[in-house]
Enzyme design. Structure first.
Site, PDB file in Angstrom:
ATOM      1  N   ARG A  43      24.044  48.118  60.111  1.00  0.00           N
ATOM      2  CA  ARG A  43      25.410  47.671  60.408  1.00  0.00           C
ATOM      3  C   ARG A  43      26.150  48.549  61.401  1.00  0.00           C
ATOM      4  O   ARG A  43      26.728  48.059  62.368  1.00  0.00           O
ATOM      5  CB  ARG A  43      26.277  47.650  59.128  1.00  0.00           C
ATOM      6  N   THR A  44      26.176  49.848  61.119  1.00  0.00           N
ATOM      7  CA  THR A  44      27.077  50.705  61.894  1.00  0.00           C
ATOM      8  C   THR A  44      26.640  50.755  63.352  1.00  0.00           C
ATOM      9  O   THR A  44      27.455  50.580  64.265  1.00  0.00           O
ATOM     10  CB  THR A  44      27.133  52.119  61.276  1.00  0.00           C
ATOM     11  N   LYS A  73      12.160  67.730  69.156  1.00  0.00           N
ATOM     12  CA  LYS A  73      11.558  68.911  69.809  1.00  0.00           C
ATOM     13  C   LYS A  73      12.400  70.147  69.551  1.00  0.00           C
ATOM     14  O   LYS A  73      12.139  71.207  70.104  1.00  0.00           O
ATOM     15  CB  LYS A  73      11.474  68.680  71.323  1.00  0.00           C
ATOM     16  N   ARG A 130      25.635  59.295  64.088  1.00  0.00           N
ATOM     17  CA  ARG A 130      25.297  59.423  62.661  1.00  0.00           C
ATOM     18  C   ARG A 130      24.269  60.529  62.521  1.00  0.00           C
ATOM     19  O   ARG A 130      23.325  60.610  63.325  1.00  0.00           O
ATOM     20  CB  ARG A 130      24.731  58.115  62.102  1.00  0.00           C
ATOM     21  N   HIS A 183      32.615  58.771  56.531  1.00  0.00           N
ATOM     22  CA  HIS A 183      32.167  57.590  57.279  1.00  0.00           C
ATOM     23  C   HIS A 183      33.429  56.815  57.655  1.00  0.00           C
ATOM     24  O   HIS A 183      33.699  55.740  57.134  1.00  0.00           O
ATOM     25  CB  HIS A 183      31.245  56.756  56.389  1.00  0.00           C
TER      26      HIS A 183
END
Ligand code: CP
Length: 307
Positions: free
Chosen positions: A51-52, A80, A101, A129
């Site tokens: 969704r986000t 890396k 995120r 959030h």
């Protein structure tokens, strides 16, 4: 230049302004269709999302802008060993705004300190959030017509559920809010949220393990998933994951105008049979998230539509 790391960075007036803009976008999408022409959003997702990430990307496209995307840590130079700070400096060379995120709490804040463009926290560990909270708030406003004088039940994983912490923070700024916390003992709302938000602001709240007992008084029921990814021990997760399953019979004592929200993804917390109940708002909530992210992108880029 401004970023958004926590919902508390937005004043009540700014939240009201974003809700008003989102409602205007819903009513007149054409007015906003070109406003981000020539602008680029970078979505940097180091933890899974449907969704986000997609709603941020859909939001930018619907504003006429473009999108650059990292959809997993494994597909980026984070694998890396590149630091969040360096990633933010690099992406600032390509994009106009970042949505990030990250599984580590505070990572979007480190990005914001090092980027030369706005950074939006799209979820950091069990912490915050804020754009899910904006989606939740627009849904509550569209369903109830207000934020004040509501009894809101939060049910499920209140310990790890970052969307719960952010929404409690946001709602606690409105008058007459009553919070009912429904969870197993092991997944209770953390003390710091109770002390720093609920008690500090004098918000009336109760705690229970009994969803059925709480049901009749609720105006909004915010169901949540038990956050498997935050458990250290699979045995504990398996024992707690089905603590609350909302089924049609459990709604018999609910108000006829109850609004059922869930940030999604759902696993087993809401029976599919409830999806057709007019009180189920969780798919509307998904759509609302896109409109609020459109409003937020415009705000952070300092863009307003021509009248
Ligand atoms: N609600 C939410 O954050 O969903 P995703 O994890 O799919 O982005």
């Amino acid at each position: 230049m401004r970023s958004l790391l926590s919902i508390t960075e937005l004043s009540v007036e700014e939240i009201d302004g974003l809700v008003a803009t989102a409602k205007d976008i819903i009513a007149k999408p054409q007015k906003y269709a070109e406003i981000c022409r020539g602008k680029k959003l970078a979505t940097l997702f180091f933890e899974p999302s449907t969704r986000t990430r997609l709603s941020f990307e859909a939001a930018m496209y619907e504003l006429g802008g473009n999108v650059l995307s990292v959809s997993s840590a494994a597909s980026s130079s984070a694998s890396k060993g590149e630091s969040v700070a360096d990633t933010a400096k690099v992406v600032s060379c390509y994009a106009d705004i970042i949505a990030m995120r990250h599984p580590k709490e505070g990572a979007p804040m480190v990005a914001a300190m090092n980027a030369s463009i706005p950074v939006i926290n799209a979820g950091d560990g069990g912490h915050n959030h804020p754009t899910q909270t904006l989606a939740d708030l627009l849904t509550i406003h569209l369903e109830k017509g207000r934020f004040d004088h509501l009894t809101v039940g939060f049910c499920g994983d209140l310990k790890f559920g970052r969307t719960v912490h952010s929404l409690i923070d946001a709602l606690s700024r409105y008058e007459g809010i009553k919070i009912v916390l429904i969870s197993p003992e092991e997944l209770k709302l953390p003390s710091y949220v109770k002390n720093d938000v609920l008690r500090k602001k004098g918000i009336e709240f109760t705690q229970t393990t009994d969803l059925l007992a709480a049901m009749p008084e609720l105006d909004v029921l915010y169901m949540t998933r038990v956050q498997k990814e935050r458990f250290f021990n699979e045995e504990d997760y398996l024992r707690l994951k089905d603590s609350y399953i909302l089924t049609p019979d459990k709604l018999k004592t609910a108000k006829p105008d109850l609004s059922i929200l869930h940030p999604l993804p759902r696993v087993n917390e809401i029976a599919v049979a409830i999806d057709d109940d007019p009180r189920a708002c969780y798919f509307k909530q998904v759509r609302n998230g896109k409109y609020m992210r459109m409003a937020l992108i415009m705000k952070l880029l300092g863009l307003t539509p021509e009248i």
